[in-house]
Design an enzyme around this catalytic site. Sequence first.
Site, PDB file in Angstrom:
ATOM      1  N   PHE A 250       9.398  21.012  -1.978  1.00 33.85           N
ATOM      2  CA  PHE A 250      10.388  20.020  -1.518  1.00 33.85           C
ATOM      3  C   PHE A 250      11.535  19.826  -2.532  1.00 33.85           C
ATOM      4  CE2 PHE A 250      10.992  15.199  -1.641  1.00 33.85           C
ATOM      5  CZ  PHE A 250      12.074  15.206  -0.771  1.00 33.85           C
TER       6      PHE A 250
ATOM      7  N   THR B  62      -3.372  24.120 -11.573  1.00 31.57           N
ATOM      8  CA  THR B  62      -1.932  24.380 -11.399  1.00 31.57           C
ATOM      9  C   THR B  62      -1.088  23.582 -12.394  1.00 31.57           C
ATOM     10  OG1 THR B  62      -2.261  24.884  -9.095  1.00 31.57           O
ATOM     11  CG2 THR B  62      -0.019  24.294  -9.737  1.00 31.57           C
TER      12      THR B  62
ATOM     13  N   THR C 167       6.843  13.113 -13.489  1.00 35.50           N
ATOM     14  CA  THR C 167       6.798  11.965 -12.586  1.00 35.50           C
ATOM     15  C   THR C 167       6.663  10.650 -13.342  1.00 35.50           C
ATOM     16  OG1 THR C 167       5.343  10.897 -10.961  1.00 35.50           O
ATOM     17  CG2 THR C 167       4.304  12.464 -12.409  1.00 35.50           C
ATOM     18  N   ASP C 168       7.095   9.571 -12.710  1.00 32.55           N
ATOM     19  CA  ASP C 168       6.905   8.249 -13.327  1.00 32.55           C
ATOM     20  C   ASP C 168       5.441   7.802 -13.272  1.00 32.55           C
ATOM     21  OD1 ASP C 168       6.700   7.695 -10.613  1.00 32.55           O
ATOM     22  OD2 ASP C 168       8.211   6.109 -10.588  1.00 32.55           O
ATOM     23  N   GLU C 169       4.611   8.521 -12.488  1.00 35.42           N
ATOM     24  CA  GLU C 169       3.206   8.103 -12.368  1.00 35.42           C
ATOM     25  C   GLU C 169       2.436   8.241 -13.674  1.00 35.42           C
ATOM     26  OE1 GLU C 169       0.952   9.131  -8.996  1.00 35.42           O
ATOM     27  OE2 GLU C 169       2.642   8.947  -7.626  1.00 35.42           O
TER      28      GLU C 169
ATOM     29  N   TYR D 207      -3.996  13.232 -10.189  1.00 37.08           N
ATOM     30  CA  TYR D 207      -2.660  13.846 -10.178  1.00 37.08           C
ATOM     31  C   TYR D 207      -1.847  13.391 -11.385  1.00 37.08           C
ATOM     32  CZ  TYR D 207       2.331  13.976  -9.221  1.00 37.08           C
ATOM     33  OH  TYR D 207       3.684  14.135  -9.354  1.00 37.08           O
TER      34      TYR D 207
ATOM     35  N   LYS E  31      -0.342  15.549 -14.646  1.00 39.83           N
ATOM     36  CA  LYS E  31       1.081  15.617 -15.017  1.00 39.83           C
ATOM     37  C   LYS E  31       1.274  15.076 -16.453  1.00 39.83           C
ATOM     38  CE  LYS E  31       4.215  16.834 -12.918  1.00 39.83           C
ATOM     39  NZ  LYS E  31       4.793  18.205 -12.826  1.00 39.83           N
TER      40      LYS E  31
ATOM     41  N   ARG F  91       7.232   0.910  -4.736  1.00 41.13           N
ATOM     42  CA  ARG F  91       7.704   2.186  -5.276  1.00 41.13           C
ATOM     43  C   ARG F  91       9.225   2.122  -5.392  1.00 41.13           C
ATOM     44  NH1 ARG F  91       3.082   2.278  -6.058  1.00 41.13           N
ATOM     45  NH2 ARG F  91       1.507   3.858  -5.592  1.00 41.13           N
TER      46      ARG F  91
HETATM   47  C1  DAU Z   1       0.691   8.920   2.507  1.00 41.51           C
HETATM   48  C2  DAU Z   1       0.587   7.402   2.530  1.00 41.51           C
HETATM   49  C3  DAU Z   1       1.023   6.629   1.495  1.00 41.51           C
HETATM   50  N1  DAU Z   1       0.916   5.278   1.536  1.00 41.51           N
HETATM   51  C4  DAU Z   1       1.412   4.497   0.376  1.00 41.51           C
HETATM   52  C5  DAU Z   1       0.823   4.923  -0.964  1.00 41.51           C
HETATM   53  C6  DAU Z   1       1.947   4.628  -1.926  1.00 41.51           C
HETATM   54  O1  DAU Z   1       1.895   3.261  -2.323  1.00 41.51           O
HETATM   55  C7  DAU Z   1       3.212   4.865  -1.113  1.00 41.51           C
HETATM   56  C8  DAU Z   1       3.823   6.227  -1.307  1.00 41.51           C
HETATM   57  O2  DAU Z   1       2.778   7.178  -1.165  1.00 41.51           O
HETATM   58  P1  DAU Z   1       3.028   8.730  -1.335  1.00 41.51           P
HETATM   59  O3  DAU Z   1       4.118   9.150  -0.407  1.00 41.51           O
HETATM   60  O4  DAU Z   1       1.710   9.415  -1.197  1.00 41.51           O
HETATM   61  O5  DAU Z   1       3.611   8.845  -2.802  1.00 41.51           O
HETATM   62  P2  DAU Z   1       3.018   8.341  -4.233  1.00 41.51           P
HETATM   63  O6  DAU Z   1       1.539   8.274  -4.217  1.00 41.51           O
HETATM   64  O7  DAU Z   1       3.748   7.109  -4.620  1.00 41.51           O
HETATM   65  O8  DAU Z   1       3.473   9.580  -5.136  1.00 41.51           O
HETATM   66  C9  DAU Z   1       4.735  10.227  -4.937  1.00 41.51           C
HETATM   67  O9  DAU Z   1       5.659   9.797  -5.906  1.00 41.51           O
HETATM   68  C10 DAU Z   1       5.443  10.244  -7.229  1.00 41.51           C
HETATM   69  C11 DAU Z   1       6.543   9.657  -8.090  1.00 41.51           C
HETATM   70  O10 DAU Z   1       6.334   8.278  -8.218  1.00 41.51           O
HETATM   71  C12 DAU Z   1       5.382  11.755  -7.277  1.00 41.51           C
HETATM   72  O11 DAU Z   1       5.094  12.187  -8.570  1.00 41.51           O
HETATM   73  C13 DAU Z   1       4.296  12.252  -6.321  1.00 41.51           C
HETATM   74  O12 DAU Z   1       4.245  13.654  -6.317  1.00 41.51           O
HETATM   75  C14 DAU Z   1       4.584  11.734  -4.937  1.00 41.51           C
HETATM   76  O13 DAU Z   1       3.536  12.124  -4.072  1.00 41.51           O
HETATM   77  O14 DAU Z   1       2.817   4.742   0.265  1.00 41.51           O
HETATM   78  C15 DAU Z   1       0.376   4.628   2.641  1.00 41.51           C
HETATM   79  O15 DAU Z   1       0.288   3.392   2.678  1.00 41.51           O
HETATM   80  N2  DAU Z   1      -0.077   5.390   3.676  1.00 41.51           N
HETATM   81  C16 DAU Z   1      -0.004   6.757   3.676  1.00 41.51           C
HETATM   82  O16 DAU Z   1      -0.449   7.395   4.656  1.00 41.51           O
END
Ligand code: DAU
Length: 346
Positions: free
Chosen positions: A12, A101, A132-134, A157, A161, A221
């Site tokens: 991406f 990886t 990442t900020d994580e 994850y 990182k 976020r």
């Molecule tokens: C997929 C999914 C996510 N979520 C929530 C979890 C998180 O609080 C927020 C965003 O989730 P995600 O889209 O999985 O992203 P998150 O865990 O924050 O991590 C992302 O952001 C990071 C940077 O902060 C990147 O390093 C990661 O690669 C990227 O995956 O939404 C839900 O509530 N339901 C869901 O189905």
Amino acid sequence: MKKVLITGGAGFIGSHVVRLFVNKYPEYQIYNLDALTYAGNLESLKDIEKAANYTFLKADINNSQAIEDLFMEFAFDNIIHLAAESHVDRSINDPMIFVKTNVIGTVNLLNAVRKFWGPNFDNNKRFYHISTDEVYGSLGTEGLFTEKTPYSPNSPYAASKASSDHFVRSYGETYNLPYVISNCSNNYGPNQFPEKLIPLFISNIIENKSLPLYGDGNYTRDWLFVIDHAKAIDLIFHKGLNKSTYNIGGFNEWKNLDLVKVLCEIMDVKLNRQKGASAKLITHIEDRPGHDKRYAIDATKINKELGWEPSVTFREGLEKTVDWYLENSEWMQNIVSGKYQKYHMD
Ligand SMILES: Cc1cn([C@H]2C[C@H](O)[C@@H](COP(=O)(O)OP(=O)(O)O[C@H]3O[C@H](CO)[C@@H](O)[C@H](O)[C@H]3O)O2)c(=O)[nH]c1=O
């Protein structure tokens, strides 16, 4: 002329970085190295695949011999390293692939760089590690992550990182490798694999499926449009200070529930649905284990030192993203069904 190796360029964020570099720097040779795992997709780069300064190399950074062979053949002189397993939920189910990886793959690249660029590193060469900020862990209601925030990763994850960031720094200290690292907040935009919050929810709304929101949805976020991230990477690659770290973020914090409500409003309009129809799909489900409460980035350093700031507002970025997914439903169907992967294996 630079010979820039971009790892993970079919992913991406990587695909947006590859496109920007291929178009903006015709005098550079851009090599996109990607293993084409489930989230890698060359369809995302159709528009530049025939450019004279672009070469695709299929290889896995876990394979150290393959990496050395490519260094031998192409003599890369700069690296932007984006190849990574990136999805937190997958890391909870299967941490080892993240170790392989993200940690071992990064160390393989560092070793190749040491072998081919060392022992006396020329400062025109640079290893740019995208992170990442994580790595910083979770914030309470106050404060922002700065470049000085101690690392405290919570998911496998994030731990992988954080480890890779440490390895890059350690090669800088131990072998004098010229490097730069950036840690970015949540990205969104065209071509994102629909496992992440925004594309998953867009896809589910289109298909009238439920929107699985973890816990109470009060997790925060900071969101950044992917093209603004690519522009930040361009600046840091060219002008970032050697052996330093830059945080990248949009000063754009959203609670998941609030964000999803805005997305639902946009989707109702775009799909000509009744106001409130998409929001009815929101379903609170069991929380993600170890779910980080809040990420928020202080992007002052990159702004002051390099003059970077986001170019689109969140609303504009979200609208562009929704439009892209509505116009590219075939991309979405093919990537979800695994058609692209089958095509890559043929
Ligand atoms: C997929 C999914 C996510 N979520 C929530 C979890 C998180 O609080 C927020 C965003 O989730 P995600 O889209 O999985 O992203 P998150 O865990 O924050 O991590 C992302 O952001 C990071 C940077 O902060 C990147 O390093 C990661 O690669 C990227 O995956 O939404 C839900 O509530 N339901 C869901 O189905």
